[in-house]
Design a protein around this motif. Structure first.
Motif, mmCIF file in Angstrom:
data_model
loop_
_atom_site.group_PDB
_atom_site.id
_atom_site.type_symbol
_atom_site.label_atom_id
_atom_site.label_comp_id
_atom_site.label_asym_id
_atom_site.label_seq_id
_atom_site.Cartn_x
_atom_site.Cartn_y
_atom_site.Cartn_z
ATOM 1 N N LEU A 23 31.920 39.536 -13.831
ATOM 2 C CA LEU A 23 31.971 39.281 -15.275
ATOM 3 C C LEU A 23 32.648 40.423 -16.029
ATOM 4 N N ARG A 24 32.440 41.659 -15.594
ATOM 5 C CA ARG A 24 33.130 42.782 -16.243
ATOM 6 C C ARG A 24 34.642 42.660 -16.062
ATOM 7 N N ASP A 25 35.068 42.248 -14.888
ATOM 8 C CA ASP A 25 36.489 42.065 -14.636
ATOM 9 C C ASP A 25 37.047 40.945 -15.511
ATOM 10 N N VAL A 26 36.307 39.858 -15.658
ATOM 11 C CA VAL A 26 36.736 38.741 -16.507
ATOM 12 C C VAL A 26 36.785 39.184 -17.966
ATOM 13 N N ALA A 27 35.830 39.990 -18.399
ATOM 14 C CA ALA A 27 35.832 40.474 -19.784
ATOM 15 C C ALA A 27 37.070 41.324 -20.058
ATOM 16 N N GLU A 28 37.494 42.066 -19.053
ATOM 17 C CA GLU A 28 38.650 42.956 -19.213
ATOM 18 C C GLU A 28 39.983 42.230 -19.043
ATOM 19 N N ARG A 29 40.053 41.318 -18.068
ATOM 20 C CA ARG A 29 41.340 40.717 -17.704
ATOM 21 C C ARG A 29 41.441 39.207 -17.931
ATOM 22 N N THR A 44 13.473 30.313 -20.461
ATOM 23 C CA THR A 44 12.204 30.902 -20.882
ATOM 24 C C THR A 44 12.085 32.364 -20.471
ATOM 25 N N HIS A 45 13.066 32.873 -19.750
ATOM 26 C CA HIS A 45 13.020 34.251 -19.265
ATOM 27 C C HIS A 45 13.031 35.222 -20.449
ATOM 28 N N PRO A 46 12.214 36.277 -20.393
ATOM 29 C CA PRO A 46 12.224 37.271 -21.472
ATOM 30 C C PRO A 46 13.623 37.861 -21.657
ATOM 31 N N GLY A 47 14.049 37.945 -22.893
ATOM 32 C CA GLY A 47 15.347 38.526 -23.199
ATOM 33 C C GLY A 47 16.461 37.520 -23.384
ATOM 34 N N VAL A 48 16.271 36.261 -22.948
ATOM 35 C CA VAL A 48 17.283 35.235 -23.163
ATOM 36 C C VAL A 48 17.369 34.967 -24.659
ATOM 37 N N GLU A 49 18.596 34.983 -25.175
ATOM 38 C CA GLU A 49 18.826 34.691 -26.587
ATOM 39 C C GLU A 49 19.786 33.518 -26.702
ATOM 40 N N GLY A 79 22.454 42.446 -18.613
ATOM 41 C CA GLY A 79 22.812 41.064 -18.883
ATOM 42 C C GLY A 79 24.159 40.991 -19.579
ATOM 43 N N PHE A 80 24.493 39.798 -20.038
ATOM 44 C CA PHE A 80 25.776 39.632 -20.710
ATOM 45 C C PHE A 80 25.635 38.740 -21.931
ATOM 46 N N ALA A 81 26.475 39.024 -22.918
ATOM 47 C CA ALA A 81 26.563 38.211 -24.126
ATOM 48 C C ALA A 81 27.886 37.453 -24.065
ATOM 49 N N ILE A 82 27.872 36.240 -24.598
ATOM 50 C CA ILE A 82 29.065 35.410 -24.596
ATOM 51 C C ILE A 82 28.921 34.370 -25.702
ATOM 52 N N THR A 83 30.045 33.953 -26.252
ATOM 53 C CA THR A 83 30.047 32.839 -27.191
ATOM 54 C C THR A 83 30.713 31.667 -26.494
ATOM 55 N N LEU A 84 29.992 30.538 -26.455
ATOM 56 C CA LEU A 84 30.491 29.319 -25.831
ATOM 57 C C LEU A 84 30.522 28.196 -26.859
ATOM 58 N N LEU A 93 25.258 33.551 -26.969
ATOM 59 C CA LEU A 93 24.148 33.570 -26.029
ATOM 60 C C LEU A 93 24.044 34.972 -25.443
ATOM 61 N N TYR A 94 22.833 35.349 -25.066
ATOM 62 C CA TYR A 94 22.636 36.558 -24.272
ATOM 63 C C TYR A 94 21.787 36.145 -23.075
ATOM 64 N N ILE A 95 22.306 36.437 -21.882
ATOM 65 C CA ILE A 95 21.638 36.038 -20.644
ATOM 66 C C ILE A 95 21.386 37.285 -19.788
ATOM 67 N N PRO A 96 20.122 37.676 -19.618
ATOM 68 C CA PRO A 96 19.824 38.777 -18.696
ATOM 69 C C PRO A 96 20.174 38.363 -17.263
ATOM 70 N N PHE A 97 20.663 39.304 -16.471
ATOM 71 C CA PHE A 97 21.009 38.984 -15.083
ATOM 72 C C PHE A 97 19.798 38.445 -14.316
ATOM 73 N N ASN A 98 18.605 38.946 -14.645
ATOM 74 C CA ASN A 98 17.405 38.481 -13.949
ATOM 75 C C ASN A 98 17.029 37.053 -14.303
ATOM 76 N N ALA A 99 17.633 36.475 -15.351
ATOM 77 C CA ALA A 99 17.355 35.089 -15.733
ATOM 78 C C ALA A 99 18.236 34.107 -14.967
ATOM 79 N N ILE A 100 19.281 34.593 -14.310
ATOM 80 C CA ILE A 100 20.226 33.708 -13.616
ATOM 81 C C ILE A 100 19.572 33.112 -12.373
ATOM 82 N N ARG A 101 19.690 31.798 -12.252
ATOM 83 C CA ARG A 101 19.180 31.092 -11.072
ATOM 84 C C ARG A 101 20.299 30.743 -10.099
ATOM 85 N N THR A 102 21.464 30.336 -10.641
ATOM 86 C CA THR A 102 22.621 30.074 -9.776
ATOM 87 C C THR A 102 23.889 30.562 -10.463
#
Length: 154
Positions: A23-29, A44-49, A79-84, A93-102
């Motif tokens: 994701l850092r590479d995608v953010a840059e390039r 429902t994961h803590p920190g998900v916005e 985690g990462f923030a993104i606008t979709l 949205l803000y998604i903590p890495f620990n909230a990712i399931r797949t």
């Protein structure tokens, strides 16, 4: 010193580090070639916005697609923030890495699945170490292979 090495958690940490690097590479390039991502996360994961209307619509988990239109991708340590775009409505949205399931990139048949101890307690099957699960086939795309590593956890 601990009585055993927790390989399951070590693998999850390494796999989340891989997602962070990608994701850092995608953010840059930007997204190269045909790459795109399906990211399923626990709403429902803590920190998900996410917007209240999205949380109401997806009370347990949600899958987002990073492909043609996204902006403001900002990757942090946890985690990462993104606008979709949801039906012509941009939503941050803000998604903590620990909230990712797949995390799946069907363009190269790559995928990761994170299972929790709750999954095991619910009686869901955990794939043996040598088996691979297949992500749902997307129209015009081959199956993406998802490797489950939680069978190593006790």
């Amino acid at each position: 010193m601990s009585q055993s090495i927790d390989y399951g958690n070590l693998m999850h940490t390494a796999m989340r580090g891989l997602i962070k690097t990608v994701l850092r590479d995608v953010a840059e390039r930007g997204l190269p070639g045909a790459h795109h991502f399906f990211i399923t996360f626990d709403t429902t994961h803590p920190g998900v916005e996410i917007a209240d209307w999205l949380r109401d619509r997806y009370p347990g988990e949600m899958t987002v697609v990073m492909q043609h239109w996204f902006e403001n991708l900002d990757v942090g340590e946890d985690g990462f923030a993104i606008t979709l775009n949801f039906g012509d409505s941009p939503e941050p949205l803000y998604i903590p890495f620990n909230a990712i399931r797949t995390f799946v990139d069907p363009s190269v048949e790559f995928g990761l699945r994170f299972e929790t101890a709750e999954d095991d307690e619910d009686g869901e099957d955990v794939a043996p170490a040598a088996e691979q699960d297949h992500a749902p086939e997307t129209e015009g795309q081959p199956d993406a292979e998802v490797v489950s590593l939680d069978s190593f956890r006790k």
